[in-house]
Design an enzyme around this catalytic site. Sequence first.
Site, short mmCIF file in Angstrom:
data_model
loop_
_atom_site.label_atom_id
_atom_site.label_comp_id
_atom_site.label_asym_id
_atom_site.label_seq_id
_atom_site.Cartn_x
_atom_site.Cartn_y
_atom_site.Cartn_z
N HIS A 1 1.35 34.34 9.26
CA HIS A 1 2.07 33.05 8.98
C HIS A 1 0.57 32.20 9.65
O HIS A 1 -0.42 32.37 10.46
CB HIS A 1 2.86 32.44 9.86
CG HIS A 1 3.52 31.19 9.81
ND1 HIS A 1 3.45 30.04 10.16
CD2 HIS A 1 4.82 31.25 9.28
CE1 HIS A 1 4.45 29.06 9.80
NE2 HIS A 1 5.28 30.12 9.44
N ASP B 1 11.36 34.87 7.18
CA ASP B 1 11.67 35.68 6.12
C ASP B 1 11.30 37.13 5.87
O ASP B 1 12.65 37.69 5.52
CB ASP B 1 10.47 35.33 4.87
CG ASP B 1 10.58 33.91 4.64
OD1 ASP B 1 12.07 33.24 4.36
OD2 ASP B 1 9.85 33.52 4.34
N1 CMC Z 1 -0.36 41.08 4.37
C1 CMC Z 1 -1.36 41.21 4.16
N2 CMC Z 1 -2.87 40.92 4.84
C2 CMC Z 1 -2.47 39.42 5.05
C3 CMC Z 1 -1.57 38.87 5.29
C4 CMC Z 1 0.00 39.70 5.00
N3 CMC Z 1 1.32 39.43 4.60
N4 CMC Z 1 -1.16 37.56 5.82
C5 CMC Z 1 -2.38 37.42 5.66
N5 CMC Z 1 -3.11 38.56 5.24
C6 CMC Z 1 -4.39 38.41 5.77
C7 CMC Z 1 -5.55 38.05 4.45
O1 CMC Z 1 -5.62 38.77 3.35
C8 CMC Z 1 -6.59 37.54 5.16
O2 CMC Z 1 -7.54 38.03 5.63
P1 CMC Z 1 -8.96 37.68 5.43
O3 CMC Z 1 -9.76 36.81 6.76
O4 CMC Z 1 -9.88 39.32 5.34
O5 CMC Z 1 -9.40 37.18 4.00
C9 CMC Z 1 -5.85 36.72 6.77
O6 CMC Z 1 -5.05 37.56 6.53
C10 CMC Z 1 -5.72 36.02 6.79
O7 CMC Z 1 -4.43 34.99 5.91
P2 CMC Z 1 -5.00 33.59 5.15
O8 CMC Z 1 -3.91 33.87 3.86
O9 CMC Z 1 -6.08 32.97 4.95
O10 CMC Z 1 -3.22 32.56 5.79
P3 CMC Z 1 -2.50 32.01 5.77
O11 CMC Z 1 -2.32 31.15 6.75
O12 CMC Z 1 -3.17 30.93 4.56
O13 CMC Z 1 -1.84 32.35 5.22
C11 CMC Z 1 0.49 32.99 4.45
C12 CMC Z 1 -0.72 32.45 5.16
C13 CMC Z 1 2.25 33.02 4.85
C14 CMC Z 1 0.91 32.82 3.19
C15 CMC Z 1 0.03 34.74 4.07
O14 CMC Z 1 0.46 35.17 5.75
C16 CMC Z 1 1.51 35.72 3.86
O15 CMC Z 1 0.72 35.72 2.32
N6 CMC Z 1 2.43 36.04 4.11
C17 CMC Z 1 2.95 36.82 3.06
C18 CMC Z 1 4.28 35.69 2.35
C19 CMC Z 1 5.11 35.34 3.25
O16 CMC Z 1 5.96 35.85 4.14
N7 CMC Z 1 4.60 33.92 3.75
C20 CMC Z 1 6.94 33.40 4.23
C21 CMC Z 1 5.75 32.60 5.65
S1 CMC Z 1 6.97 31.88 7.23
C22 CMC Z 1 8.01 31.40 6.40
C23 CMC Z 1 7.41 29.75 5.73
O17 CMC Z 1 7.70 29.07 6.63
O18 CMC Z 1 7.83 29.41 4.57
#
Ligand code: CMC
Length: 444
Positions: free
Chosen positions: A309, A367
Amino acid sequence: MKNDTITFIDNRSGKKHNFTIKKGSSGPDVVDLTSFFSKTGMFIYDPGFTSTASCSSQITYIDGEKGTLLHRGYKIEDLAEKSDYPEVCYLLLNGELPSKENKERFISILTHHTMLHEQILRFYSGFRRDSHPMAVMVGIVGALSSFYSEKIYDFSTTEGKWVAVSRLLAKLPTMAAMAYKYSLGQPFIYPKNNLSYAENFLHMMFSTPCGEYKPSQASIDALDKLLILHADHEQNASTSTVKIAGSSGANPFACVAAGVASLWGPAHGGANESVIRMLNEIGNEKNIKKYIEKAKNKDDPFRLMGFGHRVYKNYDPRANVLRKYCHNLLKESDNFNLPLFKLANKLEEIALNDSYFIKKKLYPNVDFYSGIILKALGLPESMFTVIFAVARTVGWISQWKEMTEMSQKKISRPRQLYIGNNHREYIDILKRKKQKQMFPGEIK
Ligand code: CMC
């Protein structure tokens, strides 16, 4: 006063610029950079808004490090346990929990506006029968703006705002249930005034003209809890979309349709559907390690859905509530696909003990468990994100209302770091270089 400022030094020129530090009631202080461009001639670069407070708000507070979520100061755990969805809607909208009389009045208003204009029903037949219900929702919610238009309502007034709030809250479950019925080819089921918000939704989803569906109290409570847990989450992508659209003065029903579109993506509300798809793909416990490795591999686009998140660097408190609730519901229900839940538990355990997930502070989010509960309720996967949209409508419209009531109203208009060509002379078509491809990805 000196302590409430921050100084930026441009190391190229040695020029110093002071900016005010603002304090909220909780959470990190913010630097007021509204005059940054006029003082420095530079923009602030923050793609994805990772360090940007886009507004001030009194509605919801999140402490991502501690895993705290408060609505108007009340803990989400307390609201999920002691309150109900209409009461939480009232709280988000008005700032206080309602008195008994106000709660009854509010519920009565929501109940008496659940029907859709008959003409709206005709829109459904324009959609492909196999459309994703979120595609239908984007269109149908947007279509409401033609029934609640500026010709009839002045949305800048308290009365106009109330029309937008009450009609959206009352009608979204009806629209969502009809999107489902349309996908099945079943007749639409009209709302019933003697049912609660959650029960009415289940009635419209599962009753048919041939038979009344009577959900168990456990199912009604489970849906009500899910709605509470998804009601608001401060300035998330879909809420910010609604507010950006609203900042131009657009019709609030159209703004909420924009929010529905933003919610749909798998990184946001679409994740609940993706979690179940992922669990089905993993199939059994033996395959978990392989998928964890895939999630860690930078060259593999696979991510563990329902994990991570932007704000929570700890257990998402909503997931905590749902996890406990999931256990209870499963104990009671006999028609549930238990292996899926067992698999989810095992996946969670392995991920939470894996150094990659520990280091990056990737915990289960709301989720991860909501999909399992929705599946236990007999809801189809394609409806999961739609139910998120029904629940989040109150968050969208509360935040929209708060924004429109602010004394300072500004259109949201971010700037950019331009990295394209500088000015070039126009080239006559006959003098242009030979080009191989028209558009990448174009089907020839
Ligand atoms: N699986 C594997 N690696 C992950 C995941 C994951 N689910 N989430 C983040 N990472 C890694 C990502 O690859 C990155 O690594 P690095 O720093 O080496 O590049 C690091 O963790 C930070 O990730 P980010 O994408 O830069 O973080 P963000 O804050 O931009 O994204 C997120 C947050 C929710 C989009 C992401 O964690 C994700 O895609 N999760 C899976 C989708 C999900 O479950 N979404 C529901 C969110 S909660 C409900 C809502 O509010 O909508």
